[in-house]
Design an enzyme around this catalytic site. Sequence first.
Site, PDB file in Angstrom:
ATOM      1  N   GLN A 114       0.813  -1.222   0.000  1.00  0.00           N
ATOM      2  CA  GLN A 114       0.000   0.000   0.000  1.00  0.00           C
ATOM      3  C   GLN A 114       0.847   1.273   0.000  1.00  0.00           C
ATOM      4  OE1 GLN A 114      -3.087   0.157  -0.566  1.00  0.00           O
ATOM      5  NE2 GLN A 114      -3.944  -1.828  -0.043  1.00  0.00           N
ATOM      6  N   CYS A 132      -9.622  -8.016   0.958  1.00  0.00           N
ATOM      7  CA  CYS A 132      -8.979  -9.307   0.693  1.00  0.00           C
ATOM      8  C   CYS A 132      -9.538 -10.426   1.557  1.00  0.00           C
ATOM      9  CB  CYS A 132      -7.479  -9.175   0.890  1.00  0.00           C
ATOM     10  SG  CYS A 132      -6.722  -7.959  -0.197  1.00  0.00           S
TER      11      CYS A 132
END
Length: 388
Positions: A184, A331
């Site tokens: 990220q 996820c």
Amino acid sequence: MAPTRRYLDWNATAPLGAEARAAMMEALQLPGNASSVHAEGRAARAALEKARRQVAVLVGAEPTHVTFTSGATEAANHVLTPEFRMGRSPLTVSRLYISAVEHPAIREGGRFDRDQITEIPVTSEGAVDLTALETLLVAHDRSQGLPMVAVMLANNETGIIQPVGQAAALVHAHGGLMVVDAVQAVGRVGVDINDLDADFLILSSHKIGGPKGVGALVSRGEILMPKPLITGGGQEKGHRSGTENFHAAVGFGAAAEAMGKDLASRNAEIGRLRDLLEREMRSAAPDVIIHGQDVARVPNTTFFTLPGLKAETGQIAFDLEGIALSAGSACSSGKVGESYVLTAMGCDPKLGALRISLGPQTTEEDIAQVLAAFTKIAARRKPVGRAA
């Protein structure tokens, strides 16, 4: 009339970039296998190695230290293992230390047994507790093997930037290995494997405008490497066997090169839009909680709670208003549950939290529509404390 769709879930996946798309279309025309020695194979190999160089440049690594994988989860399972080699000699890692806010791919511990995994607490501000980490490392029994510490650079839910460099200094002072999940962070802040003092980085293509289904494990050297997760034909210098996902890797490389350009100016504009969004959110609903607002974050992420609004209810409500956002990590097979990240920060685990994440294509019109939806949803929620 249905509202205009606004995509504000870039932390879940970024739309495929033009550069990646063009590179992949060109790669699809190459018939050869990159492991073949004929002209067609050599052409494919050249394209694959170009992609490796492009990914390496993005994170300050050597191209030979980039191993392509099927994604960040595979990269995590590859590197999180008790079995390493130092040159030709076996090396044992006896314990894995992970922060309490790690992505599920790290929290599962890869190839370590559950009783070999220790959690590092975080502060109320969502950062790794360095004092607790040092205490754990001091107590680690080196006679059983080395310690490994895995800490993400930027949290996928809150966007909070972790003190990875300081953690790495502690880890190396105690003879351990430092694994950094940079999924990220890449493209949102500058990432250099050497500056971070990381032994390994985990990367994902689809977070930076590349295709889904490809990622990389990047090492700082090749003398110390984990036991391969996938064995067979010896591709990727024996670190990851199997015919490479060639056109996806080429797209990953193109996306990495594109993301490395104009990083500061691009993210300054994204940060301006994020700050505008949060300022107007607080104006519309003064009780909104923006998690991590007072600490360093990547510039594109807002993780917020509206008291009285459940995460799943909020996600559906925003979707009906044309807004694509997430309730925490994307996820977990579409499941919406309590955020373990907020729990680790000492927040009420029953708080509903939603994540808005911006990208290079986000506009002021996107922000305006989000704010209109936010104002409407905030006004009609059930006040906290009212009886059902």
